[in-house]
Design an enzyme around this catalytic site. Sequence first.
Site, mmCIF file in Angstrom:
data_model
loop_
_atom_site.group_PDB
_atom_site.id
_atom_site.type_symbol
_atom_site.label_atom_id
_atom_site.label_comp_id
_atom_site.label_asym_id
_atom_site.label_seq_id
_atom_site.Cartn_x
_atom_site.Cartn_y
_atom_site.Cartn_z
ATOM 1 N N SER A 109 0.809 -1.222 0.000
ATOM 2 C CA SER A 109 0.000 0.000 0.000
ATOM 3 C C SER A 109 0.838 1.266 0.000
ATOM 4 C CB SER A 109 -0.911 0.022 1.229
ATOM 5 O OG SER A 109 -0.186 0.318 2.396
ATOM 6 N N THR A 240 -2.286 2.987 3.116
ATOM 7 C CA THR A 240 -1.544 4.231 3.362
ATOM 8 C C THR A 240 -0.834 4.075 4.704
ATOM 9 O OG1 THR A 240 -3.212 5.599 2.253
ATOM 10 C CG2 THR A 240 -1.837 6.726 3.842
ATOM 11 N N THR A 258 1.725 7.028 0.550
ATOM 12 C CA THR A 258 0.848 5.972 0.030
ATOM 13 C C THR A 258 1.125 5.682 -1.431
ATOM 14 O OG1 THR A 258 -1.483 5.318 -0.147
ATOM 15 C CG2 THR A 258 -0.960 7.558 -0.779
ATOM 16 N N ARG A 268 -4.659 9.950 -10.945
ATOM 17 C CA ARG A 268 -5.539 10.201 -9.785
ATOM 18 C C ARG A 268 -4.679 10.516 -8.555
ATOM 19 N NH1 ARG A 268 -5.997 7.661 -4.424
ATOM 20 N NH2 ARG A 268 -8.131 7.923 -3.727
ATOM 21 N N THR A 291 -6.048 7.315 6.910
ATOM 22 C CA THR A 291 -5.959 6.241 5.928
ATOM 23 C C THR A 291 -7.402 5.907 5.534
ATOM 24 O OG1 THR A 291 -6.044 4.513 7.623
ATOM 25 C CG2 THR A 291 -3.867 5.251 6.956
ATOM 26 N N GLY A 292 -7.566 5.312 4.374
ATOM 27 C CA GLY A 292 -8.911 4.939 3.937
ATOM 28 C C GLY A 292 -9.319 5.684 2.689
HETATM 29 N N1 GLY Z 1 -6.060 7.398 1.494
HETATM 30 C C1 GLY Z 1 -5.300 7.013 0.404
HETATM 31 C C2 GLY Z 1 -5.904 7.305 -0.895
HETATM 32 O O1 GLY Z 1 -7.129 7.370 -1.002
HETATM 33 O O2 GLY Z 1 -5.177 7.471 -1.858
#
Ligand code: GLY
Length: 409
Positions: A109, A240, A258, A268, A291-292
């Site tokens: 991740s 992340t 991340t 993105r 994170t998330g």
């Molecule tokens: N929280 C990491 C992402 O959405 O890229």
Amino acid sequence: MARRGSNSMRPMNHRLNRREFVKTTTAGVAATASLSAAQTTVNAQAPAVISSKSAKPIVISSANGNFHKNGGTKTCVETAFTQMLEGTDVLEALIAGVNVVELDPEDTSVGYGGLPNADGVVQLDSCCMHGPKKRAGGVAALEGVRTPSKVAHAVMESTDHHLLVGKGAQDFARNMGFTIEADLNTERSRKAWLEWKRQTDPKHYLRPQDRKTSARLDNQGILRKLIAEGVIPARHYWGTINCNGVNSKGELCGVTTTSGLAWKIPGRVGDSPILGAGLYVDGTVGAAGSTGRGEANLFNLSSYLVVEMMRQGKHPKDACLEALRRIRANTIEKRLRKSNGDPNFNITFYAINARGEHAAVAMYAEDDNEIGWAGQTQGRRVRYAVCTENGAATLNCEGLIPGALQDNA
Ligand code: GLY
């Protein structure tokens, strides 16, 4: 997957001096940070600035910060705390900590071996903030550098800017002396991408076992299948690491890094490199990160909100809960809601204030991560990492919504 068991915990009343700590940083502690009622009291009269000249040094992170060691002896939080105790600048210590996870090929991740984008290219996001210096730096959609947090730090230290992206970020990294690699995939992340590609584009990428079937799955179905087959860890879709720390002088810093959303549209950018979203630090108040699901955080600039709530006197736990309530209220699209109307994704905030009080709160404290989320959960329980002079521990997160993400799906 090996997990840190409670039998590695060191009794809470055994305080380590600096020498002992440096020698035995793999020791855990009993739940040193379980939130007491006193800690969670909201003080509506609190001053706007809660700066503290002395604090109990502490480093907190998402749970993967007390899991991976990249073949060494210390996890992220142990590395960061040890360096902080030895007098290293707080932000440099935190970045040395997250480097352990960025460089570890087992964490898919973050950094090297992070799950790639839809084109199979690993694109990394990171930002950092230095409380006392009131400086920040970030990079987004960076390719070819294993440690984007270090490049974010270089943006902070060596430019007048706060955020560099894409090729510009890579050119900057090259000019600053970073090694640029052609491909940051590991065999594991490349195979995971190929399996995803075979299932989403079966006309072009043939899957040997599917040659005789005509079954087509939607994207969610494909993800569930890849998770069930162990190709990608559950919930790793938005992996992340966020890491925040305060030293004994009350100096606060934070960093988030991340590889972002797996199989994302190339280019993105998630919440992680965006100041106020994936991370926010006010050296006189506190630090928060997440994170998330990054999109939910970007829409609400939640880390900024968490710090502002702490500025108003809220305990880190209550500040995180407030941000999660805001996200829940703003999640009105049907595709993002469960049948009972609650969000169908998880997101976690990690916060410390200038006194060293801390908390981590998830939308759902339970998540169906049985397959293993690089150490983010134990069973279904979402966890976070803490390191104090008593040692490192992985503790349970609080949750806004009772039950598990998958309940009432
Ligand atoms: N929280 C990491 C992402 O959405 O890229």
